[in-house]
Design a protein around this motif. Structure first.
Motif, PDB file in Angstrom:
ATOM      1  N   ARG A  14      40.190 -11.574  31.454  1.00 44.75           N
ATOM      2  CA  ARG A  14      40.035 -12.371  30.238  1.00 44.75           C
ATOM      3  C   ARG A  14      40.128 -11.499  28.999  1.00 44.75           C
ATOM      4  N   VAL A  15      40.759 -12.038  27.972  1.00 40.84           N
ATOM      5  CA  VAL A  15      40.661 -11.513  26.616  1.00 40.84           C
ATOM      6  C   VAL A  15      39.776 -12.502  25.863  1.00 40.84           C
ATOM      7  N   ILE A  16      38.720 -12.001  25.242  1.00 41.97           N
ATOM      8  CA  ILE A  16      37.715 -12.897  24.679  1.00 41.97           C
ATOM      9  C   ILE A  16      37.571 -12.638  23.184  1.00 41.97           C
ATOM     10  N   ALA A  17      37.763 -13.678  22.388  1.00 47.01           N
ATOM     11  CA  ALA A  17      37.489 -13.628  20.953  1.00 47.01           C
ATOM     12  C   ALA A  17      36.002 -13.867  20.735  1.00 47.01           C
ATOM     13  N   ARG A  18      35.343 -12.941  20.036  1.00 46.09           N
ATOM     14  CA  ARG A  18      33.899 -13.007  19.816  1.00 46.09           C
ATOM     15  C   ARG A  18      33.607 -13.016  18.308  1.00 46.09           C
ATOM     16  N   PRO A  19      33.816 -14.153  17.642  1.00 50.62           N
ATOM     17  CA  PRO A  19      33.592 -14.198  16.196  1.00 50.62           C
ATOM     18  C   PRO A  19      32.104 -14.164  15.843  1.00 50.62           C
ATOM     19  N   PHE A  20      31.813 -13.609  14.673  1.00 52.06           N
ATOM     20  CA  PHE A  20      30.443 -13.604  14.180  1.00 52.06           C
ATOM     21  C   PHE A  20      30.445 -13.851  12.676  1.00 52.06           C
ATOM     22  N   ILE A  21      29.275 -14.152  12.146  1.00 47.25           N
ATOM     23  CA  ILE A  21      29.105 -14.422  10.718  1.00 47.25           C
ATOM     24  C   ILE A  21      27.880 -13.671  10.224  1.00 47.25           C
ATOM     25  N   GLY A  22      27.622 -13.795   8.923  1.00 39.62           N
ATOM     26  CA  GLY A  22      26.436 -13.202   8.346  1.00 39.62           C
ATOM     27  C   GLY A  22      26.751 -11.992   7.498  1.00 39.62           C
ATOM     28  N   ASP A  23      25.662 -11.452   6.927  1.00 44.79           N
ATOM     29  CA  ASP A  23      25.775 -10.289   6.058  1.00 44.79           C
ATOM     30  C   ASP A  23      24.676  -9.284   6.421  1.00 44.79           C
ATOM     31  N   GLY A  24      24.287  -9.297   7.700  1.00 39.43           N
ATOM     32  CA  GLY A  24      23.186  -8.476   8.170  1.00 39.43           C
ATOM     33  C   GLY A  24      21.855  -9.166   7.887  1.00 39.43           C
ATOM     34  N   PRO A  25      21.224  -9.832   8.857  1.00 37.61           N
ATOM     35  CA  PRO A  25      21.570  -9.815  10.282  1.00 37.61           C
ATOM     36  C   PRO A  25      22.838 -10.615  10.583  1.00 37.61           C
ATOM     37  N   TRP A  26      23.455 -10.273  11.718  1.00 42.83           N
ATOM     38  CA  TRP A  26      24.704 -10.880  12.134  1.00 42.83           C
ATOM     39  C   TRP A  26      24.427 -11.919  13.212  1.00 42.83           C
ATOM     40  N   GLN A  27      25.286 -12.905  13.290  1.00 44.23           N
ATOM     41  CA  GLN A  27      25.094 -13.969  14.279  1.00 44.23           C
ATOM     42  C   GLN A  27      26.437 -14.350  14.890  1.00 44.23           C
ATOM     43  N   ARG A  28      26.530 -14.241  16.232  1.00 47.99           N
ATOM     44  CA  ARG A  28      27.733 -14.719  16.900  1.00 47.99           C
ATOM     45  C   ARG A  28      27.780 -16.241  16.825  1.00 47.99           C
ATOM     46  N   THR A  29      28.971 -16.787  16.696  1.00 48.82           N
ATOM     47  CA  THR A  29      29.125 -18.226  16.534  1.00 48.82           C
ATOM     48  C   THR A  29      29.585 -18.871  17.838  1.00 48.82           C
ATOM     49  N   ALA A  30      29.606 -20.194  17.822  1.00 54.22           N
ATOM     50  CA  ALA A  30      30.057 -20.957  18.989  1.00 54.22           C
ATOM     51  C   ALA A  30      31.575 -21.007  19.086  1.00 54.22           C
ATOM     52  N   ASN A  31      32.288 -20.289  18.222  1.00 56.67           N
ATOM     53  CA  ASN A  31      33.750 -20.324  18.218  1.00 56.67           C
ATOM     54  C   ASN A  31      34.375 -19.283  19.149  1.00 56.67           C
ATOM     55  N   ARG A  32      33.584 -18.772  20.092  1.00 53.39           N
ATOM     56  CA  ARG A  32      34.145 -17.910  21.128  1.00 53.39           C
ATOM     57  C   ARG A  32      35.336 -18.616  21.794  1.00 53.39           C
ATOM     58  N   LYS A  33      36.337 -17.835  22.139  1.00 57.05           N
ATOM     59  CA  LYS A  33      37.479 -18.397  22.863  1.00 57.05           C
ATOM     60  C   LYS A  33      37.955 -17.387  23.893  1.00 57.05           C
ATOM     61  N   ASP A  34      38.109 -17.849  25.137  1.00 58.42           N
ATOM     62  CA  ASP A  34      38.563 -17.002  26.238  1.00 58.42           C
ATOM     63  C   ASP A  34      40.039 -17.253  26.504  1.00 58.42           C
ATOM     64  N   TYR A  35      40.802 -16.172  26.635  1.00 58.04           N
ATOM     65  CA  TYR A  35      42.202 -16.253  27.043  1.00 58.04           C
ATOM     66  C   TYR A  35      42.262 -15.680  28.455  1.00 58.04           C
ATOM     67  N   ALA A  36      42.110 -16.582  29.440  1.00 58.06           N
ATOM     68  CA  ALA A  36      41.999 -16.163  30.831  1.00 58.06           C
ATOM     69  C   ALA A  36      43.363 -16.140  31.494  1.00 58.06           C
ATOM     70  N   ILE A  37      43.504 -15.242  32.446  1.00 59.24           N
ATOM     71  CA  ILE A  37      44.718 -15.208  33.252  1.00 59.24           C
ATOM     72  C   ILE A  37      44.848 -16.537  33.996  1.00 59.24           C
ATOM     73  N   GLU A  38      46.052 -17.047  34.082  1.00 64.11           N
ATOM     74  CA  GLU A  38      46.251 -18.360  34.698  1.00 64.11           C
ATOM     75  C   GLU A  38      46.051 -18.279  36.200  1.00 64.11           C
ATOM     76  N   PRO A  39      45.386 -19.255  36.800  1.00 72.13           N
ATOM     77  CA  PRO A  39      45.230 -19.244  38.256  1.00 72.13           C
ATOM     78  C   PRO A  39      46.590 -19.144  38.944  1.00 72.13           C
TER      79      PRO A  39
END
Length: 391
Positions: A202-227
């Motif tokens: 998998r290649v995983i996008a791990r977006p975050f927001i904030g200005d310290g403290p930081w917070q990961r968002t629910a907009n994670r997206k996985d680019y998984a190898i196809e079965p």
């Protein structure tokens, strides 16, 4: 006509894997050890999961590993058993694909635990696709910790934060505003073919927001190898039935065989599951993954938080079970273990519980792929994979 709801409690294993020692996981048992921890150390007392326990959760733990989980001692009223994985990994794609009838036919590529850990040609490709002069990270790391360590450098340089883990993954963290969410997705999508050719799962996008403290968002997206072959989703969709994915199922299966997707944090996913029980048509498959057992508590070795999430899930599932129709089947299982009392921060090789609402009996010790075979039989569609229906 029957409907099936296949619900994966991510990492909720029950010990007893016959090859656990080969993975360095001999003795790991996610459910039993959480229950033991609650009984001996938690002020609130023993683990309380009455709905799933009545279906056979405690019995599945004992069957899988011989362990008795304090607080989970109900006489089973559902269909229950425990499943053993054969794929040569203890990761998300391997577990889900095999539950869907497709054991993984290869060994995944893992990046070495060195600093730096990525080969120079891969780093050059990231820089080219990102349009930057460098990358940050380039090591094994916790996703939350590396953001804390690299966020200021990310702000000043604009470079993506790239890291991996003991799983077969390439992860990129980036600020949704400074770097841009769409830009992060585009970068991950551009890198995915090269990494998939390397057998990185998998290649995983791990977006975050904030200005310290930081917070990961629910907009994670996985680019998984196809079965590499047909799965449960393919055969159900191919039979003209609707397949609905909840959580990261769409990402895990590269959207193949899936009609609709609902995402969000686990609390929102529970609402989506309730909506599916109310609205999904006859003959449909709903395939759900609740990831926060793994991501928030297993990897962080937090037995108290893990126990609380188990109890939240059990309480929330009660009204949903009551809304099931007469011919519905709801299967609860897991993709691997992640024992929060075990050493390290990695997944743990374990058997997983398989407990069903809408059917009764003892399934015994089964294979992961048997889950797909049983779902196919319940829905009346052609079977997929090497499994056999367990009831």
């Amino acid at each position: 006509m029957s409907r099936v709801f296949l619900v994966v409690l991510d990492s909720v294993g029950c010990g007893g894997a016959p090859d656990a020692a080969a993975f360095g996981d001999e003795g790991a048992n996610t459910l039993a050890h959480i229950a033991e921890w609650c009984a001996s150390k938690r002020q609130a007392g023993p683990l309380q999961m009455p709905h799933l326990d009545r279906l056979g959760l405690g019995a599945a733990v004992k069957l899988a590993s011989g362990a008795t989980a304090p607080g989970l001692g109900a006489a089973p009223e559902g269909l229950w058993g425990a499943a053993t994985e054969v794929s040569p990994g203890k990761d998300t794609p391997s577990g889900h694909w095999e539950l869907a009838g497709l054991p993984v036919p290869w060994d995944w590529h893992y990046f070495p635990d060195t600093d730096p850990c990525f080969p120079p040609d891969l780093v050059d490709l990231v820089k080219e696709k990102a349009g930057t002069d460098g990358i940050l990270g380039n090591r094994h790391a916790s996703g939350t910790l590396i953001i804390e360590e690299e966020a200021e450098a990310h702000r000043s340089s604009g470079w993506p934060i790239c890291y991996t883990s003991v799983d077969s993954v390439f992860q990129i963290a980036a600020h949704e505003e400074w770097f841009g969410l769409d830009r992060l997705y585009t970068l991950c999508e551009a890198l995915a073919p090269t990494l998939h050719d390397m057998r990185v799962g998998r290649v995983i996008a791990r977006p975050f927001i904030g200005d310290g403290p930081w917070q990961r968002t629910a907009n994670r997206k996985d680019y998984a190898i196809e079965p590499p072959g047909p799965t449960l989703c393919d055969v159900v969709q191919g039979a003209g039935r609707r397949v609905h994915a909840i959580g990261k199922i769409g990402d895990i299966f590269s959207m193949r065989g899936i009609d609709t997707v609902a995402k969000g944090p686990d609390a929102m996913l529970m609402d989506h599951l309730a909506d599916a029980v109310r609205d999904m048509p006859d003959g449909s498959l709903t395939f759900a993954n609740f990831v926060e057992f793994d991501s928030l508590y297993g990897h962080r070795r937090d037995p108290e938080g893990y126990a609380g999430h188990l109890e939240w899930f059990d309480a929330a599932i009660g009204p949903i079970l009551a809304d099931m129709r007469g011919e519905d089947l709801m299967v609860f299982t897991a993709d691997h273990g992640n024992d929060p009392t075990f050493r390290g921060t990695d997944h743990t090789r374990e058997r997983v519980p398989v407990i069903c609402a809408g059917a009764r009996g003892e399934a015994g010790l089964i294979a992961f792929a048997d889950v797909a075979a049983y779902v196919c039989k319940w829905l009346g569609v052609p079977s997929v994979g090497p499994g056999k229906p367990f009831a």
